[in-house]
Design a protein around this motif. Structure first.
Motif, PDB file in Angstrom:
ATOM      1  N   TYR A  61       0.832  -1.203   0.000  1.00 29.86           N
ATOM      2  CA  TYR A  61       0.000   0.000   0.000  1.00 29.86           C
ATOM      3  C   TYR A  61       0.868   1.254   0.000  1.00 29.86           C
ATOM      4  N   PHE A  62       1.883   1.271   0.850  1.00 31.55           N
ATOM      5  CA  PHE A  62       2.800   2.404   0.878  1.00 31.55           C
ATOM      6  C   PHE A  62       4.039   2.048   0.072  1.00 31.55           C
ATOM      7  N   SER A  63       3.919   2.090  -1.225  1.00 27.66           N
ATOM      8  CA  SER A  63       5.068   1.901  -2.099  1.00 27.66           C
ATOM      9  C   SER A  63       4.810   2.660  -3.395  1.00 27.66           C
ATOM     10  N   LEU A  64       5.881   3.081  -3.997  1.00 30.31           N
ATOM     11  CA  LEU A  64       5.775   3.863  -5.226  1.00 30.31           C
ATOM     12  C   LEU A  64       5.121   3.049  -6.342  1.00 30.31           C
ATOM     13  N   GLU A  65       5.375   1.741  -6.378  1.00 27.22           N
ATOM     14  CA  GLU A  65       4.835   0.898  -7.439  1.00 27.22           C
ATOM     15  C   GLU A  65       3.309   0.845  -7.412  1.00 27.22           C
ATOM     16  N   SER A  66       2.715   0.903  -6.227  1.00 29.00           N
ATOM     17  CA  SER A  66       1.257   0.787  -6.135  1.00 29.00           C
ATOM     18  C   SER A  66       0.563   2.138  -5.966  1.00 29.00           C
ATOM     19  N   ASN A  67       1.320   3.216  -5.949  1.00 30.03           N
ATOM     20  CA  ASN A  67       0.752   4.543  -5.786  1.00 30.03           C
ATOM     21  C   ASN A  67       0.620   5.199  -7.158  1.00 30.03           C
ATOM     22  N   ASP A  69      -0.902   7.932  -8.114  1.00 24.58           N
ATOM     23  CA  ASP A  69      -0.686   9.383  -8.144  1.00 24.58           C
ATOM     24  C   ASP A  69       0.802   9.720  -8.196  1.00 24.58           C
ATOM     25  N   ALA A  70       1.599   9.006  -7.403  1.00 22.89           N
ATOM     26  CA  ALA A  70       3.040   9.252  -7.397  1.00 22.89           C
ATOM     27  C   ALA A  70       3.666   8.836  -8.726  1.00 22.89           C
ATOM     28  N   ALA A  71       3.217   7.718  -9.272  1.00 23.32           N
ATOM     29  CA  ALA A  71       3.749   7.269 -10.561  1.00 23.32           C
ATOM     30  C   ALA A  71       3.398   8.268 -11.670  1.00 23.32           C
ATOM     31  N   ASP A  80      10.101   7.252 -16.154  1.00 24.90           N
ATOM     32  CA  ASP A  80       9.430   5.980 -15.894  1.00 24.90           C
ATOM     33  C   ASP A  80       9.591   5.693 -14.399  1.00 24.90           C
ATOM     34  N   ALA A  81       8.486   5.542 -13.693  1.00 28.53           N
ATOM     35  CA  ALA A  81       8.523   5.392 -12.231  1.00 28.53           C
ATOM     36  C   ALA A  81       9.307   4.154 -11.806  1.00 28.53           C
ATOM     37  N   ASN A  82       9.176   3.050 -12.534  1.00 28.47           N
ATOM     38  CA  ASN A  82       9.889   1.826 -12.150  1.00 28.47           C
ATOM     39  C   ASN A  82      11.398   1.985 -12.317  1.00 28.47           C
ATOM     40  N   LYS A  83      11.821   2.590 -13.419  1.00 29.34           N
ATOM     41  CA  LYS A  83      13.251   2.818 -13.631  1.00 29.34           C
ATOM     42  C   LYS A  83      13.790   3.821 -12.617  1.00 29.34           C
ATOM     43  N   LEU A  84      12.995   4.830 -12.319  1.00 28.03           N
ATOM     44  CA  LEU A  84      13.416   5.836 -11.351  1.00 28.03           C
ATOM     45  C   LEU A  84      13.555   5.231  -9.956  1.00 28.03           C
ATOM     46  N   THR A  85      12.670   4.310  -9.616  1.00 28.89           N
ATOM     47  CA  THR A  85      12.764   3.612  -8.328  1.00 28.89           C
ATOM     48  C   THR A  85      14.098   2.899  -8.210  1.00 28.89           C
ATOM     49  N   HIS A 124       6.300   9.720  -4.141  1.00 30.85           N
ATOM     50  CA  HIS A 124       7.175  10.557  -4.970  1.00 30.85           C
ATOM     51  C   HIS A 124       7.994  11.550  -4.144  1.00 30.85           C
ATOM     52  N   LYS A 125       7.903  11.487  -2.826  1.00 24.17           N
ATOM     53  CA  LYS A 125       8.655  12.418  -1.970  1.00 24.17           C
ATOM     54  C   LYS A 125       9.370  11.745  -0.804  1.00 24.17           C
ATOM     55  N   TRP A 126       8.967  10.548  -0.395  1.00 25.50           N
ATOM     56  CA  TRP A 126       9.485   9.943   0.835  1.00 25.50           C
ATOM     57  C   TRP A 126      10.113   8.579   0.592  1.00 25.50           C
TER      58      TRP A 126
END
Length: 165
Positions: A61-67, A69-71, A80-85, A124-126
């Motif tokens: 739930y608290f992860s960039l992959e499942s958020n 809005d952040a992606a 690309d959110a996955n590459k950025l992660t 996208h911030k934490w």
């Protein structure tokens, strides 16, 4: 004589058919028990899978992959959110150097060098990260910002070191 042979053949055929019927009945009962057992196991496994899916959904739930809005925030910036992660995690962990403490960690290693073990991007911030020197360990709460050109600024907001037992 001929009638007796037919009578014996008829009795033999009748006994053979009876034997086959009883054998098939026992086999069917055995297969039915196996089927019931397997259906019970399938139900148990499906319940376990549903539970694991629910647990996984809670953990992610608290992860960039499942958020979403952040992606989408990163996608609007052209990343690309996955590459950025992976890039952000690699940037943090790559600061672990042999013989030196990781500069992001605000604690000096007491039993060795402090290094970051695990990083999780919450949105996208934490970021939260786990660190250790082999004996002592702790966690960090990091804020980050992706600037133009892909430059990433990190700032440790909070950190703590677990007491040694």
């Amino acid at each position: 004589m001929r009638n007796k042979i037919f009578l014996y053949l008829f009795i033999f055929a009748l006994l053979f058919i009876l034997f086959q019927f009883m054998n098939a009945k026992k086999a069917k009962e055995s297969y039915d028990k196996k089927i019931d057992n397997l259906e019970t196991r399938i139900t148990e496994k499906e319940t376990a899978i549903d539970s694991l899916i629910s647990t996984t959904m809670d953990l992610t739930y608290f992860s960039l992959e499942s958020n979403e809005d952040a992606a989408s925030y990163f996608e609007e910036m052209g990343y690309d959110a996955n590459k950025l992660t992976l890039t952000i995690s690699d940037q943090i962990i790559s600061q672990n150097k042999a013989g030196k403490d990781n500069p992001i960690i605000p604690f000096v290693g007491m039993e060795g060098n402090m290094s970051i073990n695990k990083v999780r991007l919450l949105n996208h911030k934490w970021i939260i990260a786990d660190f250790t020197d082999g004996v002592y360990w702790g966690e960090l709460f990091i804020t980050y910002e992706v600037k133009e050109g892909g430059v990433i600024d990190f700032e440790v907001e909070k950190s703590f070191l677990y007491p040694r037992n």
